[in-house]
Structure formats: C-alpha cells, structure tokens
Motif scaffolding. Structure first.
Motif, mmCIF file in Angstrom:
data_model
loop_
_atom_site.group_PDB
_atom_site.id
_atom_site.type_symbol
_atom_site.label_atom_id
_atom_site.label_comp_id
_atom_site.label_asym_id
_atom_site.label_seq_id
_atom_site.Cartn_x
_atom_site.Cartn_y
_atom_site.Cartn_z
ATOM 1 N N SER A 21 0.827 -1.197 0.000
ATOM 2 C CA SER A 21 0.000 0.000 0.000
ATOM 3 C C SER A 21 0.870 1.258 0.000
ATOM 4 O O SER A 21 1.714 1.442 0.872
ATOM 5 N N ALA A 22 0.640 2.111 -0.993
ATOM 6 C CA ALA A 22 1.371 3.381 -1.107
ATOM 7 C C ALA A 22 0.538 4.462 -0.429
ATOM 8 O O ALA A 22 -0.276 5.138 -1.067
ATOM 9 N N ASN A 23 0.725 4.615 0.844
ATOM 10 C CA ASN A 23 -0.088 5.527 1.648
ATOM 11 C C ASN A 23 -0.019 6.959 1.110
ATOM 12 O O ASN A 23 1.061 7.501 0.889
ATOM 13 N N GLY A 24 -1.194 7.551 0.903
ATOM 14 C CA GLY A 24 -1.252 8.938 0.452
ATOM 15 C C GLY A 24 -1.240 9.121 -1.048
ATOM 16 O O GLY A 24 -1.504 10.226 -1.538
ATOM 17 N N LEU A 25 -0.945 8.076 -1.792
ATOM 18 C CA LEU A 25 -0.909 8.183 -3.251
ATOM 19 C C LEU A 25 -2.323 8.063 -3.822
ATOM 20 O O LEU A 25 -3.133 7.277 -3.332
ATOM 21 N N LYS A 26 -2.614 8.837 -4.861
ATOM 22 C CA LYS A 26 -3.913 8.751 -5.520
ATOM 23 C C LYS A 26 -3.727 8.862 -7.025
ATOM 24 O O LYS A 26 -2.745 9.438 -7.514
ATOM 25 N N VAL A 27 -4.686 8.299 -7.763
ATOM 26 C CA VAL A 27 -4.735 8.499 -9.208
ATOM 27 C C VAL A 27 -6.122 9.012 -9.562
ATOM 28 O O VAL A 27 -7.116 8.666 -8.917
#
Length: 722
Positions: free
Chosen positions: A126-132
C-alpha cells in the motif's frame, strides 16, 4: 470604412506583420503545442492524418464510449500514468513513484536501491497517500465565469470570478473520491471545468533498482543519449463494485473501462508519435521583458541557492546510508529543477530568445497601429510591460530568495508551518483530524535529520543575508546574524526547539489546549520562521502581489489581442496540468556543430557507461550478464539489439513524466520521462531544431520485468500486439 483608407504601403506593412506573427506564434510545426482533446476534431485531425495517425478524434477522447483518455490517469500530484491491464495495472516513471517507493523503504528493506517486485497480489504494498485520478469529463464554462464583467474594476472582477468558480465546482458535489476543478486558459480569457474520479487505494507492484530506474543519475538528467529504465508499476484497487475507497484489505483490483495495448516491433526515424498526459506549466506568450527576467535573473538566482542546498545534502548522504534514503526523494526533486534551469538558460541564449520576442512584438505593434480601435484597446500593452517589469525584477528576486530559503529551505520550517496551521484551526474551533496530523508528523520525522537540516539552513540564511540589502534590520536579525557568524545557530535554535523532537511534537498535538499557543510562539524555530515571514510580507510581499497582478492583467489583454491577430488559425494553449495531446515524430537532432545524435539507444550503451568510474553509471551485475549473453527474449529489435530509449519531437513539459507515447494506431510504444537539456527552454519558447522529449522504449520495460525481475506473471496480464 476605415480599411478603405489604408494606403498601399500600409497594407503591405500590415500583411508583412501578420505573416511574421504567423511564422512566430502559430503552429508551423506539427510537433509544437499541447492540444485540448475536446478540440482535436476542430483543429488537429488534419495534421494527425497527414502524419500518418489512423485514429479518430472519438478514439482519442470520447464522453460516450471508452477511449484512450480512459486509460490515462493523473498520477499523484503532478505526473501521468497509463493503465496497461484490465485489472488496474498502472505504468508510470520510476521518478514519479519515487516518493512512494522511498516511503516504503528502510535500511533493512531498501526498495530504492534493491528494487521491489510483488510475486502475487498479497505482496503488493500500500502506497499511503498516493492517488490516481481519471478524467470523467471536461466542459467549457467560460460564459458562466466571465459574463457581465464589463465595467467592473480589477478587484471586483477577481472576487466575482472566484465566487463563480466556487459555485460551478460546488454544483458537481465534489468529495474525497470525486474532484472538480475550474482552470483558466489563455490567462483567464477562457475557463474549463474538469471532473475526476479519484482512487486512493494504490499499491506498489514493481520497481527496478535505482541502478536501472535512475541509471545515469544527475550526470544524465536532462541529457541525451539516455539509458535510464525510468519506470515503476502500481495497481489501483477499488471496492468490489468498482467504486473508489481508501485502503481496505477487502478491496479488489479495479476492473478498468479500457487499457492500452502494447506494441512490439521496430521503430524507425520519422514514425509519428503522440503523447497523452497532464503537462504542468508552459508560458509561451510572455513578452521579451519576462524572458530577460527568467534568463538573467530568476533562473540564475534559483540555481545559486540550490547549489548550496544540494551540496550540503550530498555531503551527508555520501557518508550515511540512512540519510541517503531519507533525503533521496528530496534531493532528486530539488536537483531536477536546478539542472533544468541551467539548460533553459543555455537554450534561451542560443535561440536568441529575447531578440525573437522583440521581433514578434514589432509585428504585433505593426498590426495594432493599423486600426484606431485596436490602438485604443491594445496600443499601450508593450509599453506597460516595460514599466511593470522594471518595477518587478527586484521584487521577483526577493520573492525567489524567500521561496527557496524560507518557504522551502529547510524541513523544520515546513514543520513549523504545519504546526501553525494546526494551532490556528484548533483555536478557531474547527474540527481537526488529530490522527491524520500525527501521521503526517510521523512521516516527517521518518525522513528528517536535525544535523543535516541545521547545516542546510545555516548556510542558506548566511547566503540570504549576504545577498539581500535591507532598509532596516531589527534587533532580532542582528542577534540571528551574530549566531550564524559565531557558529552558535544550532545551539540557540535547533537544540532549544521542541520542534526537533518527534515525541514532543506528537504530545503537543495530542494534548493541545489554547494556552499552549504561547509555548509554540516562543519556540525559537517557530519564532525565527515568523520573523522572516513578517519581514518579507510587510516589506515586499504586497508590492510583489500588486505589480504581479498588474502584469497578469496586462498579459491577459496581450493574449486576447494575439488570439485576435491570429484570426481563425489554431492558437496554442499553455499547459496547466490538465489533459493534453502532443504529436510529433521519432527523430534525433544536432546540438552543436559536428555532433549528430541518433534517435535510439540500446543496452550496449548501458554496458559502455558501466565500464567507467562514474558512480551514476553503476549497473546491476545481472543486467550486464543479460547483455553479454544477449538474453533479450522477445524484446530485441530486428538487429538483435535490446532497445532502451528513443527521442522524438513532441512538445512536453513537467507533468508529462510517465505519459504514454503512442504510435499511429494508438498502441503503447514508450513512456515519456524527460527532455533534452538543449531544449528545456520549451516551457517558454519551443525550438523545433533542439526540443526533444526522451522516451523509455516499452520493449525495455518488458525486458526488465520479464528477464531481469523474473516477473512474467505481469507480462501475462498485459495485452501485447506483436
């Protein structure tokens, strides 16, 4: 009518002026410009067809059915990514995923250095804080924003526009998973609404080691020929019904609306290329005075300040592995602009950019002078620029010093800003997410070293006071300079500040009561930041804003006039981090006399560079072994070589990092990741002779995944056209 009174000589002069304008400003080159996708049918399809593209405008951008735009995402805060499988697999640059990879790394699990490859869905991190963000629709809302403005003064217009923008955005019912934004184009002469669906459960699937993903490092940054495997892979997760959510172990890979097909096979010079993505900022219509400011004042000032910051960081990073990991992303981000500005200065100087702008302005004045009505509306634009920029040069220099030293100079100043916002919101009685603030602080300290930060800020503040003149200096500043001179800065500020202690900061947040505001105000670091802020704000900021606002209003009028002068011809629109299309072709270039660069590089170049003593050219032993054995699988070209990168004449800028590069059929052939140093001035002026975008060949991506990473399960997930 007036036009009947124009003399033959004046008519010839007018025609000459318009011709000069057309050659200077309009799209002489099909490879110049970043085009709004909803306007392709009107302005660009003829050029695309002439270049050899087989796509229709609906194939590229459609609101009624799946199109290429549904496979292109705004990745993070300022990059592009592309969907390459029906199960939410997203490909972008290594440097776009760098901060997330760094955040997941530690000394024990250094994914930056060693790389990471999930062997199954349960290993995706999980890449915490990342969004697309997927663009759902865009709409021209100019009439809703600017109608009925005639007669209103500048300030009323500004306030009215902001209020109307807020109403348009609010009507879209935005929330955590649905964003709406209204952005101006043509300096506020037109406005577009963009609506996005936002996914926030993003997981790292794979990334090569930095010795591939950053091969060449700062040595090769903004440089061609290039041999960098600049890619990383993430996956979008959603609720079982496909709707976005935060991380949840019950989420599943997103079933995407569409995805890009990947094309294997040889590329040849002059093959057409298309870049779809989210270019950040260009300023193609600035006057000559602004080009002078950037070339001779702004860029050199930023470079000199960042020289100090980068060299200080590097000293510590070279001597401590933990510090190297902590500051890797910060260093890369800071160095990126630092080197780009150097290339831009060289490019603008070589292109004789200021003189070219003056020639365009001469043609503009000639056009204006032929009509009394145009003289009344536009006759003072260029002379107004003269007086405005004369006042602005020093204000801009001081603003840069403030930005680079105070606002972004040190980590602890960033923390002071966070704490100030926290206390302000608490004291106003607003609801504050304590858990979110504490997580933010914990992440801050994960990548913070007080000794490093103090060394950076000490040098930057010394430089600040040495290079700026002050009408007055408070007693506080005299004490500060005395501490800097006597090497007592750390003792008097960092050692006495509770902001340097993670647990004290967390306790302050958890137990905050109104009386604690005094404790924060008296904190030496917090107080220092406040004094520096006040000095700039009270003495320079308002003048900076006033003059800059006048410049922007004049610029808006200038662009309006230029568009009118352009007539019915297409008119390039500056980038603003919204979806755009750029097209060109595969081609090399000649940066100087006797030097000709081909458009392609291969793994042979990686091997050749690895045989030098340059630290940035250390390649993994396994990669070199694959090269020596010619173990390229299905990914070699027809000559038996392993392609790595190629360059083309697409107009790109920051934000296009990670953008898909497509062939005539809309198949993925590469991933955009950089520009040539000789052409980095393309944010301000595009030189078709030198401006090239640098692209990672998709065959190298597949080769690294398959042969180097031993992750063929990812290849099987993709749709590959052979």
């Amino acid at each position: 009518m007036y036009r009947n009174k124009i003399s033959t000589n004046n008519l010839k002069q007018l025609i000459l002026a318009i011709c000069i304008f057309a050659l200077s400003w309009s799209n002489v080159h099909a490879d110049e410009g970043m085009w709004i996708p909803t306007l392709l049918e009107k302005y660009n399809m003829e050029d695309l067809q002439k270049l050899g593209f087989k796509l229709s405008a609906e194939d590229i951008f459609s609101v009624n059915h799946a199109s290429l735009k549904d496979a292109v995402v705004l990745f993070g805060t300022g990059c592009t990514g592309e969907v390459i499988s029906s199960e939410g697999l997203v490909l972008t640059n290594h440097h776009c995923g760098y901060a997330s990879i760094q955040a997941l790394s530690s000394v024990e699990h250094n994914y930056l250095k060693q790389g990471y490859w999930a062997k199954g869905r349960d290993q995706e991190l999980s890449a915490n804080g990342l969004k697309v963000r997927f663009l759902e629709r865009m709409e021209d809302v100019t009439k809703k924003i600017v109608s009925g403005m005639d007669g209103l003064n500048e300030e009323v217009q500004k306030d009215t526009i902001q209020a109307r923008i807020q109403r348009v955005v609010a009507a879209e019912a935005p929330n955590k998973f649905r964003e709406a934004v209204v952005k101006p184009i043509l300096y506020g002469n037109q406005y577009f609404l963009y609506v996005y669906k936002v996914y926030r459960d993003i997981r790292l699937v794979g990334a090569p080691p930095s010795s591939i993903g950053k091969f060449g490092g700062d040595t090769d940054n903004w440089v061609w020929p290039r041999h960098t495997g600049d890619f990383s892979i993430f996956r979008i997760y959603s609720k079982p019904d496909g709707s976005p959510s935060d991380y949840d172990e019950n989420n599943i890979p997103l079933e995407t609306k569409t995805h890009l097909k990947i094309k294997l096979g040889d590329l040849k010079p002059d093959e057409p290329t298309m870049v779809m993505g989210y270019p950040g900022t260009t300023q193609l219509y600035l006057p000559s005075q602004a080009i002078h400011m950037y070339q001779d004042i702004s860029f050199p000032t930023r470079i000199s300040i960042r020289d100090i910051k980068l060299s200080t960081w590097k000293h510590f990073m070279d001597n401590d592995q933990k510090v190297e990991i902590q500051y890797a992303s910060k260093y890369a981000h800071t160095a990126n602009g630092w080197k780009k500005w150097q290339g831009a200065i060289l490019g603008l100087s070589r292109y004789d950019a200021i003189q070219r702008k003056k020639e365009q302005e001469k043609a503009f004045n000639q056009w204006v002078s032929q009509d009394p009505n145009k003289m009344k509306m536009y006759g003072t634009i260029l002379s107004d620029f003269d007086s405005l920029y004369e006042d602005f040069y020093e204000l801009d220099r001081r603003n840069i010093y403030y930005q680079e030293v105070i606002e972004r100079g040190s980590d602890i100043f960033q923390l002071a800003k966070t704490m100030n916002n926290f206390v302000r919101d608490k004291d106003k009685g607003e609801v504050v997410d304590i858990d979110a603030i504490q997580k933010k602080v914990a992440l801050f300290f994960k990548d913070y070293n007080a000794d490093v930060d103090c060394a950076v800020l000490t040098k930057l503040l010394n430089y600040y006071f040495e290079n700026l003149t002050f009408e007055r200096k408070s007693k506080y500043f005299h004490h500060l300079e005395n501490s800097l001179r006597k090497d007592q800065f750390k003792k008097r500020y960092y050692d006495r500040s509770f902001l340097s202690d993670k647990q004290k900061v967390l306790d302050f947040i958890a137990n905050y009561k109104r009386s604690d505001r005094i404790r924060l105000k008296k904190d030496p670091i917090f107080h220092l930041k406040g004094e520096l802020d006040q000095d700039y704000i009270f003495n320079y900021f308002f003048d900076y804003q006033r003059v800059n606002n006048h410049i922007q209003m004049n610029q808006k009028l200038y662009v309006k006039a230029l568009k009118e002068m352009n007539g019915d011809r297409r008119f390039k629109v500056d980038a603003n981090l919204t979806m755009r299309i750029a097209y060109g072709k595969v081609e090399g270039y000649s940066p100087k006399d006797g030097v000709v660069y081909e458009a392609f590089t291969t793994l042979k170049g990686v091997y050749q560079k690895s045989q030098t003593d340059i630290a940035d050219y250390q390649a993994p032993a396994k990669l070199i072994s694959l090269y020596k054995d010619k173990n390229y699988g299905d990914y070699a070209n027809s000559k038996g070589e392993m392609p790595v990168a190629f360059c083309a004449s697409n107009h790109t800028t920051g934000g296009n990092s990670g953008s898909p590069v497509l062939n005539r059929d809309g198949y993925l052939i590469g991933v955009n990741f950089d520009r040539c140093w000789d052409g980095t001035m393309s944010d301000l002026m595009f030189d078709p002779t030198y401006c090239r975008n640098i692209i990672l060949d998709i065959r190298y991506v597949l080769f690294v995944i398959d042969k180097f990473a031993d992750a063929p399960h990812l290849i099987e997930e993709m749709d590959i056209v052979r």
